[in-house]
Enzyme design. Structure first.
Site, PDB file in Angstrom:
ATOM      1  N   TYR A 238      19.156  66.442   1.816  1.00 29.54           N
ATOM      2  CA  TYR A 238      18.720  67.098   3.091  1.00 29.54           C
ATOM      3  C   TYR A 238      19.937  67.712   4.040  1.00 29.54           C
ATOM      4  O   TYR A 238      20.382  68.651   4.050  1.00 29.54           O
ATOM      5  CB  TYR A 238      17.749  66.532   3.641  1.00 29.54           C
ATOM      6  CG  TYR A 238      17.286  67.287   5.167  1.00 29.54           C
ATOM      7  CD1 TYR A 238      16.497  68.566   5.168  1.00 29.54           C
ATOM      8  CD2 TYR A 238      17.720  66.795   6.290  1.00 29.54           C
ATOM      9  CE1 TYR A 238      16.166  68.873   6.331  1.00 29.54           C
ATOM     10  CE2 TYR A 238      17.436  67.268   7.680  1.00 29.54           C
ATOM     11  CZ  TYR A 238      16.560  68.294   7.372  1.00 29.54           C
ATOM     12  OH  TYR A 238      16.422  68.791   8.700  1.00 29.54           O
TER      13      TYR A 238
ATOM     14  N   SER B  56      21.138  71.543  10.849  1.00 29.66           N
ATOM     15  CA  SER B  56      20.701  69.935  11.563  1.00 29.66           C
ATOM     16  C   SER B  56      22.022  69.150  11.872  1.00 29.66           C
ATOM     17  O   SER B  56      23.143  69.357  11.259  1.00 29.66           O
ATOM     18  CB  SER B  56      19.990  69.208  10.426  1.00 29.66           C
ATOM     19  OG  SER B  56      19.723  68.090  10.862  1.00 29.66           O
TER      20      SER B  56
HETATM   21  N1  LIG Z   1      12.348  68.365  13.875  1.00 32.99           N
HETATM   22  C1  LIG Z   1      13.732  67.974  13.843  1.00 32.99           C
HETATM   23  O1  LIG Z   1      13.702  66.910  14.513  1.00 32.99           O
HETATM   24  C2  LIG Z   1      14.659  68.958  13.083  1.00 32.99           C
HETATM   25  C3  LIG Z   1      15.859  68.633  13.304  1.00 32.99           C
HETATM   26  C4  LIG Z   1      17.061  69.346  12.752  1.00 32.99           C
HETATM   27  C5  LIG Z   1      16.682  70.382  12.055  1.00 32.99           C
HETATM   28  N2  LIG Z   1      15.514  70.670  11.739  1.00 32.99           N
HETATM   29  C6  LIG Z   1      14.927  71.723  11.000  1.00 32.99           C
HETATM   30  O2  LIG Z   1      14.151  72.777  11.658  1.00 32.99           O
HETATM   31  C7  LIG Z   1      13.438  73.682  10.728  1.00 32.99           C
HETATM   32  C8  LIG Z   1      11.916  73.565  11.142  1.00 32.99           C
HETATM   33  O3  LIG Z   1      11.648  72.228  10.878  1.00 32.99           O
HETATM   34  P1  LIG Z   1      10.371  71.720  11.904  1.00 32.99           P
HETATM   35  O4  LIG Z   1      10.703  70.286  12.615  1.00 32.99           O
HETATM   36  O5  LIG Z   1       9.696  72.506  13.000  1.00 32.99           O
HETATM   37  O6  LIG Z   1       9.035  71.052  10.739  1.00 32.99           O
HETATM   38  P2  LIG Z   1       7.863  71.610  10.449  1.00 32.99           P
HETATM   39  O7  LIG Z   1       7.045  71.500  11.498  1.00 32.99           O
HETATM   40  O8  LIG Z   1       7.672  70.840   9.281  1.00 32.99           O
HETATM   41  O9  LIG Z   1       8.278  72.994  10.058  1.00 32.99           O
HETATM   42  C9  LIG Z   1       8.775  73.707   8.717  1.00 32.99           C
HETATM   43  C10 LIG Z   1       8.290  74.979   8.397  1.00 32.99           C
HETATM   44  O10 LIG Z   1       8.769  75.404   7.257  1.00 32.99           O
HETATM   45  C11 LIG Z   1       7.819  75.778   6.361  1.00 32.99           C
HETATM   46  N3  LIG Z   1       8.343  75.223   5.128  1.00 32.99           N
HETATM   47  C12 LIG Z   1       8.551  73.868   4.787  1.00 32.99           C
HETATM   48  N4  LIG Z   1       8.894  73.908   3.397  1.00 32.99           N
HETATM   49  C13 LIG Z   1       8.781  74.992   2.888  1.00 32.99           C
HETATM   50  C14 LIG Z   1       9.152  75.506   1.604  1.00 32.99           C
HETATM   51  N5  LIG Z   1       9.375  74.792   0.743  1.00 32.99           N
HETATM   52  N6  LIG Z   1       8.952  76.744   1.447  1.00 32.99           N
HETATM   53  C15 LIG Z   1       8.504  77.651   2.533  1.00 32.99           C
HETATM   54  N7  LIG Z   1       8.250  77.314   3.896  1.00 32.99           N
HETATM   55  C16 LIG Z   1       8.459  75.808   3.831  1.00 32.99           C
HETATM   56  C17 LIG Z   1       6.384  74.874   6.637  1.00 32.99           C
HETATM   57  O11 LIG Z   1       5.426  75.938   6.752  1.00 32.99           O
HETATM   58  P3  LIG Z   1       4.292  75.369   5.498  1.00 32.99           P
HETATM   59  O12 LIG Z   1       4.088  74.140   5.587  1.00 32.99           O
HETATM   60  O13 LIG Z   1       3.176  76.365   5.616  1.00 32.99           O
HETATM   61  O14 LIG Z   1       5.021  75.848   4.139  1.00 32.99           O
HETATM   62  C18 LIG Z   1       6.630  75.063   8.335  1.00 32.99           C
HETATM   63  O15 LIG Z   1       6.335  76.258   8.865  1.00 32.99           O
HETATM   64  C19 LIG Z   1      13.802  73.143   9.194  1.00 32.99           C
HETATM   65  O16 LIG Z   1      14.756  73.696   8.563  1.00 32.99           O
HETATM   66  C20 LIG Z   1      14.218  71.539   9.793  1.00 32.99           C
HETATM   67  O17 LIG Z   1      15.069  71.116   8.579  1.00 32.99           O
HETATM   68  C21 LIG Z   1      14.240  70.022  12.406  1.00 32.99           C
END
Ligand SMILES: NC(=O)c1ccc[n+]([C@@H]2O[C@H](COP(=O)([O-])OP(=O)(O)OC[C@H]3O[C@@H](n4cnc5c(N)ncnc54)[C@H](OP(=O)(O)O)[C@@H]3O)[C@@H](O)[C@H]2O)c1
Length: 237
Positions: free
Chosen positions: A141, A131
């Protein structure tokens, strides 16, 4: 032979887009998620779904056992774990918040790769989703993401001799995911977009395209790196 790919957190947002990109390439893709409908969500994009909570080490071992040999691991699952405790400092609540956040965002991916390393085929690739927060914030985080990006370098050194590349992607603000637990307030969205040079939020497909490239033949000499994908919100030189 079709490549075998595991994407953690493939039930929504970035992980689902990454999984769909590999499916479109004809790969055999397994995605994980905590939600009960993980198998159905996976099936809808042409993947196989396995239930996994990254805070559950027995679950991690079970998934590692089930997936067999792999060409690609995308450590994508993660996010904010509950709310930071507010009010007067409560050592138990603070410790619980730190430990749960680190367990999901750092320890889980490290355990999963440790168990899968012997099953990674030569020519394979590991990509972890860090991130932009790793550059700035001091909350659990962001600290976990900074550590994940540092850990990824060590894994690259270890796996290089086996012709496996290991990289991290550090996204900036990516809209249209469930990370924030609901729609992002307009003011916050605008402020995050204003930090970019390109004047837009990232899309899950932007991350998917980069993850796919890092696992492609054209990227075999790219390893041990954190690639920033944030429209210029954080620049490097
Ligand atoms: N969106 C942003 O702006 C952003 C920016 C920087 C980094 N990221 C990173 O990108 C990654 C994906 O995030 P996203 O934005 O796509 O969010 P998201 O839509 O909430 O997706 C998160 C995914 O991870 C799974 N998950 C969450 N907590 C978990 C746990 N404790 N154990 C196993 N699976 C888990 C969720 O599935 P379930 O709900 O089915 O468990 C979901 O499939 C994350 O690592 C996040 O930190 C996102």
């Amino acid at each position: 032979m079709a490549r075998r790919v595991l994407v953690t957190g493939g039930t929504s947002g970035i992980g689902r887009a990454v999984a769909a990109r590999f499916v479109a390439d004809g790969c055999e893709v397994v995605v994980t998620g905590r939600r009960p409908e993980t198998p159905e969500v996976a099936r809808a994009i042409g993947a196989t779904g396995l239930r996994l909570d990254l805070a559950d080490r027995a679950g991690i071992a079970a998934v590692a056992e089930q997936v067999g040999e792999l060409d690609v691991l995308v450590n994508n699952a993660g996010g904010f774990v509950g709310r930071a405790p507010s009010g007067p400092p409560d050592v138990d609540a603070l410790a619980e918040h730190w430990e749960r956040t680190l367990r999901v965002n750092l320890v889980g991916p490290a355990l999963l790769l440790a168990l899968l390393e012997p099953r990674l085929r030569r020519g394979g690739a590991v990509v972890s989703i860090g991130s932009i927060g790793a550059e700035y914030a001091g909350n659990p985080y962001s600290v976990a993401k900074a550590a994940l990006q540092a850990w990824s370098v060590g894994a690259a050194e270890r796996l290089g001799p086996r012709d496996v590349t290991v990289n991290a992607i550090a996204p900036g603000y990516v809209a249209g995911t469930d990370l924030w637990g609901g729609p992002v307030a307009r003011e916050r969205h605008d402020a995050l977009v204003a930090r970019t040079y390109v004047g837009r939020a990232g899309a899950p497909e932007d991350v998917a395209a980069l993850a796919f490239f890092l696992c492609s033949p054209g990227a075999r000499h790219v390893t041990g790196q954190t690639i920033h994908l944030d429209g210029g919100a954080h620049t490097t030189r």
